[in-house]
Design a protein around this motif. Structure first.
Motif, PDB file in Angstrom:
ATOM      1  N   TYR A  39       0.841  -1.198   0.000  1.00  0.00           N
ATOM      2  CA  TYR A  39       0.000   0.000   0.000  1.00  0.00           C
ATOM      3  C   TYR A  39       0.872   1.241   0.000  1.00  0.00           C
ATOM      4  CZ  TYR A  39      -4.246  -2.665   0.957  1.00  0.00           C
ATOM      5  OH  TYR A  39      -5.298  -3.525   0.866  1.00  0.00           O
ATOM      6  N   ALA A  43      -2.420   5.629   1.227  1.00  0.00           N
ATOM      7  CA  ALA A  43      -3.528   4.882   0.626  1.00  0.00           C
ATOM      8  C   ALA A  43      -4.827   5.117   1.388  1.00  0.00           C
ATOM      9  CB  ALA A  43      -3.198   3.390   0.606  1.00  0.00           C
ATOM     10  N   ARG A  44      -5.941   5.131   0.640  1.00  0.00           N
ATOM     11  CA  ARG A  44      -7.263   5.277   1.246  1.00  0.00           C
ATOM     12  C   ARG A  44      -7.969   3.930   1.194  1.00  0.00           C
ATOM     13  NH1 ARG A  44     -11.194   8.537  -0.886  1.00  0.00           N
ATOM     14  NH2 ARG A  44     -10.490   7.942  -2.944  1.00  0.00           N
ATOM     15  N   ARG A  54      -6.513   5.247   6.453  1.00  0.00           N
ATOM     16  CA  ARG A  54      -5.524   5.869   5.569  1.00  0.00           C
ATOM     17  C   ARG A  54      -4.131   5.398   5.955  1.00  0.00           C
ATOM     18  NH1 ARG A  54      -5.424   9.657   1.801  1.00  0.00           N
ATOM     19  NH2 ARG A  54      -7.517  10.394   2.169  1.00  0.00           N
ATOM     20  N   ARG A  86      -6.954   0.020 -12.422  1.00  0.00           N
ATOM     21  CA  ARG A  86      -8.051  -0.410 -11.541  1.00  0.00           C
ATOM     22  C   ARG A  86      -8.248  -1.919 -11.610  1.00  0.00           C
ATOM     23  NH1 ARG A  86     -10.794   4.267  -9.967  1.00  0.00           N
ATOM     24  NH2 ARG A  86     -10.226   6.043 -11.230  1.00  0.00           N
ATOM     25  N   ARG A 109      -7.204   0.427  -6.695  1.00  0.00           N
ATOM     26  CA  ARG A 109      -6.470   1.240  -7.670  1.00  0.00           C
ATOM     27  C   ARG A 109      -4.994   1.160  -7.320  1.00  0.00           C
ATOM     28  NH1 ARG A 109      -7.331   7.588  -8.973  1.00  0.00           N
ATOM     29  NH2 ARG A 109      -6.100   7.612 -10.862  1.00  0.00           N
ATOM     30  N   GLU A 117      -5.874   2.993  -3.480  1.00  0.00           N
ATOM     31  CA  GLU A 117      -7.268   2.968  -3.046  1.00  0.00           C
ATOM     32  C   GLU A 117      -7.706   1.523  -2.939  1.00  0.00           C
ATOM     33  OE1 GLU A 117      -9.744   5.172  -5.710  1.00  0.00           O
ATOM     34  OE2 GLU A 117      -8.562   6.991  -5.512  1.00  0.00           O
ATOM     35  N   ASP A 118      -8.502   1.232  -1.903  1.00  0.00           N
ATOM     36  CA  ASP A 118      -9.017  -0.113  -1.661  1.00  0.00           C
ATOM     37  C   ASP A 118     -10.394   0.048  -1.033  1.00  0.00           C
ATOM     38  OD1 ASP A 118      -9.666  -2.640  -0.631  1.00  0.00           O
ATOM     39  OD2 ASP A 118      -7.631  -3.054   0.040  1.00  0.00           O
ATOM     40  N   HIS A 119     -11.442  -0.225  -1.812  1.00  0.00           N
ATOM     41  CA  HIS A 119     -12.812  -0.034  -1.355  1.00  0.00           C
ATOM     42  C   HIS A 119     -13.536  -1.376  -1.415  1.00  0.00           C
ATOM     43  CE1 HIS A 119     -12.022   4.238  -1.566  1.00  0.00           C
ATOM     44  NE2 HIS A 119     -11.599   4.062  -2.795  1.00  0.00           N
TER      45      HIS A 119
END
Length: 131
Positions: A39, A43-44, A54, A86, A109, A117-119
Motif C-alpha cells: 500500500y 492509501a485510502r 488511511r 483499476r 487502484r 485505493e481499496d474499497h
C-alpha cells in the motif's frame, strides 16, 4: 523461497494484477507487514464495517484486528478484472472456526506498483461503519 510480496518490494513497479495478487497472498498468510508494504503511505481504504482508513499503519491495525477475530480466515479469489490501474475483485472470505463464508467485492487502484485505493463492499449485517 521468497514470497511474491518480498520480491515485489525489491523490484521495479509491478502491474496492478501482480500487486493485487501479492496482497491476497499476504492476506492468506496473515502477513500484515507484507500487506502494508503493498500500500502507498497515504492509501485510502473504505469498507462496509469501517468508514475510512488511511495509510500503512491503518492497514496493519485493521488486518491485525481481523486476524485476531478470525484466526483462520482466508480469501479465495473468484473473479479478478483489470482495466488500466483499476482492479475489481470478487472473492469469498471464509473462516471455519467462526462459520464464515462471506462474498466480498473490492475495487482497488494501483499507482507506481502500490495500492492507493481499496474499497470493499460486503454484507455487514446491518451494522454501520466505524470510524
Amino acid at each position: 523461497m521468497l514470497s511474491l510480496a518480498l520480491l515485489l518490494a525489491a523490484s521495479a513497479p509491478q502491474t496492478p494484477r501482480v500487486v493485487v495478487t501479492a496482497m491476497f497472498e499476504a492476506f492468506n498468510r496473515h502477513d500484515v507487514h507484507a500487506m502494508a508494504q503493498l500500500y502507498a503511505p497515504d492509501a485510502r481504504l473504505t469498507s462496509s464495517d469501517f468508514c475510512a482508513a488511511r495509510g500503512r499503519d491503518d492497514v496493519v491495525r485493521t488486518y491485525d484486528a481481523l486476524f485476531a477475530t478470525y484466526p483462520d480466515i482466508r480469501d479465495q479469489i473468484e473473479t479478478m478484472v483489470v482495466e488500466g490501474d483499476r482492479v475489481a475483485v470478487r472473492f469469498l472470505a471464509t473462516s471455519r472456526s467462526r462459520a464464515l463464508a462471506m462474498p466480498v467485492q473490492t475495487m482497488i487502484r494501483v499507482r507506481d506498483g502500490l495500492i492507493v485505493e481499496d474499497h470493499s463492499i460486503f454484507d455487514a449485517g446491518g451494522g454501520r461503519c466505524q470510524p
